[in-house]
Motif scaffolding. Structure first.
Motif, mmCIF file in Angstrom:
data_model
loop_
_atom_site.group_PDB
_atom_site.id
_atom_site.type_symbol
_atom_site.label_atom_id
_atom_site.label_comp_id
_atom_site.label_asym_id
_atom_site.label_seq_id
_atom_site.Cartn_x
_atom_site.Cartn_y
_atom_site.Cartn_z
ATOM 1 N N PHE A 5 75.558 74.435 9.387
ATOM 2 C CA PHE A 5 75.598 73.209 8.596
ATOM 3 C C PHE A 5 76.755 72.306 9.025
ATOM 4 O O PHE A 5 76.649 71.085 8.979
ATOM 5 N N GLU A 6 77.868 72.923 9.440
ATOM 6 C CA GLU A 6 78.992 72.105 9.912
ATOM 7 C C GLU A 6 78.665 71.429 11.239
ATOM 8 O O GLU A 6 79.076 70.288 11.509
ATOM 9 N N GLU A 19 64.313 70.152 6.146
ATOM 10 C CA GLU A 19 64.882 69.352 5.061
ATOM 11 C C GLU A 19 66.398 69.532 4.975
ATOM 12 O O GLU A 19 67.137 68.570 4.758
ATOM 13 N N GLN A 20 66.867 70.765 5.137
ATOM 14 C CA GLN A 20 68.302 71.016 5.093
ATOM 15 C C GLN A 20 69.014 70.328 6.256
ATOM 16 O O GLN A 20 70.103 69.771 6.093
ATOM 17 N N CYS A 21 68.410 70.389 7.422
ATOM 18 C CA CYS A 21 68.986 69.755 8.608
ATOM 19 C C CYS A 21 69.129 68.250 8.387
ATOM 20 O O CYS A 21 70.190 67.665 8.642
ATOM 21 N N GLU A 22 68.083 67.632 7.905
ATOM 22 C CA GLU A 22 68.123 66.189 7.651
ATOM 23 C C GLU A 22 69.099 65.846 6.540
ATOM 24 O O GLU A 22 69.787 64.810 6.594
ATOM 25 N N ALA A 33 73.916 74.844 1.472
ATOM 26 C CA ALA A 33 73.594 76.195 0.995
ATOM 27 C C ALA A 33 74.782 77.076 1.329
ATOM 28 O O ALA A 33 75.707 76.645 2.036
ATOM 29 N N LYS A 34 74.783 78.284 0.832
ATOM 30 C CA LYS A 34 75.898 79.200 1.110
ATOM 31 C C LYS A 34 75.686 79.894 2.454
ATOM 32 O O LYS A 34 75.479 81.100 2.537
ATOM 33 N N GLY A 35 75.760 79.091 3.491
ATOM 34 C CA GLY A 35 75.573 79.599 4.840
ATOM 35 C C GLY A 35 74.136 79.452 5.300
ATOM 36 O O GLY A 35 73.211 79.303 4.500
ATOM 37 N N THR A 36 73.973 79.451 6.613
ATOM 38 C CA THR A 36 72.635 79.387 7.199
ATOM 39 C C THR A 36 71.965 80.751 7.143
ATOM 40 O O THR A 36 72.597 81.767 6.833
#
Length: 347
Positions: free
Chosen positions: A237-238, A143-146, A128-131
């Motif tokens: 995300f990084e 879901e994003q984490c996985e 995504a465009k940033g957390t």
């Protein structure tokens, strides 16, 4: 849920490795840390003749929602894509050190608030465009984490399939020292104040504000016994992708060269998921960010270098690589007492 099957290294092999090292034409222990590194390389590769192949540097970049609403960094969020462009154009510190030491460098867009054009060294893995702003909600969904962990694992698997067996991890993301501090506190159980530093250059007043902000963030979410929940609440995300990349690299029996404060925060999470990841890690340096030495102490890790670095990007790992190469070279090429016809003083 991503699962990783990481085999612990065979500690029973240490006796044979020690015998080979001690029978080189030198006093016992005289190569110091190089001997420790050589032993680790042998354990990781399960051989008395380890070979480092196609060193890889993965630099993960992403933005952090907290930066839009709170002054946790001395730099505005726009610096993240600007620095990514610098990586892509070859002008950053990590570029010059990777060029110097023969690393294959890839820059991964894990979640930058910008859309990049195609570059040969760029991997688009944007979640995504940033957390989100974690002062009011989790930084990312489960879901994003996985997804971040899974995508990073796929990137590592591709590099391994192309012949790499040694890998390092860098990062870029304005605000990511805040995520790292929160994760450090969650894993080590140290107070948030002792985990926070000045990052890219906060003033004393800015540091005090950062401590106050992140203390409230930690109080809002609490600390979970589930490392993935902490990563979901506080991570970038990084940071999440580095966690996945480290776990996959260890599963593939690669040698992991761990960089500084941000990268080590990812490792803190990774080793809570699977402790065996630590068997595959070499620690390149201790950074000038105050929490890093405490992280290393928690992991019982000995850094190779102490150069007062705090740039991130994976620079410490790249700079330490020639020393790791020296450990590989001496154990493979240095004569033994027998082959050189030299009397072993230990006999």
């Amino acid at each position: 849920m991503n699962t990783f099957k990481i085999t612990p290294t065979n500690k029973e092999f240490i006796k044979k490795i020690t015998h080979k090292i001690n029978n080189k034409t030198k006093p016992i222990g005289s190569l110091g840390t190089l001997e420790i590194i050589a032993q680790k390389l042998c354990l990781i590769q399960d051989t008395l003749a380890p070979k480092l192949s196609k060193p890889t540097m993965l630099v993960f970049a992403a933005d952090h929602g907290i930066v839009n609403n709170y002054p946790v960094s001395s730099c505005p969020q726009e610096v993240t894509p600007q620095m990514v462009f610098n990586f892509l154009e070859g002008g950053a510190g990590i570029n010059v050190f990777c060029n110097q030491h023969g690393f294959d460098l890839s820059v991964i867009d894990a979640g930058v608030n910008f859309d990049f054009e195609n570059y040969d060294v760029l991997i688009n893995a944007k979640i995504a465009k940033g957390t989100k702003d974690y002062s009011v909600e989790p930084a990312m969904t489960k879901e994003q984490c996985e997804q971040a962990i899974k995508k990073a694992g796929e990137i590592v698997a591709d590099k391994h399939a192309k012949g790499s067996n040694v890998i390092s991890f860098g990062e870029m993301g304005i605000g990511n020292t805040s995520s790292a501090s929160l994760l450090m506190s969650a894993v080590t159980k140290q107070s948030i104040e002792t985990c926070i530093g000045k990052g890219a250059g906060l003033t004393d007043e800015g540091l005090a504000n950062k401590i106050a902000i992140l203390t409230k963030v930690q109080e809002f979410h609490g600390v979970s016994e589930n490392p993935l929940e902490n990563l979901q609440n506080f991570g970038g995300f990084e940071v999440a992708m580095m966690t996945g990349a480290m776990l996959k690299a260890a599963e593939l029996k690669m040698t992991l060269i761990i960089d500084g404060f941000i990268a080590t925060s990812s490792l803190l999470v990774a080793q809570e998921i699977n402790k065996n990841v630590l068997d595959y890690c070499l620690f390149s340096h201790v950074s000038n960010e105050q929490g890093h030495i405490k992280m290393l102490d928690f992991l019982n890790a000995t850094p190779i270098l102490h150069l007062n670095l705090r740039l991130g990007e994976g620079t410490g790992a790249a700079i330490a690589y020639p020393i790791i190469q020296s450990a590989e070279i001496f154990i493979n090429q240095m004569a033994s007492f027998e082959s050189a016809g030299v009397v072993n003083p230990a006999d």
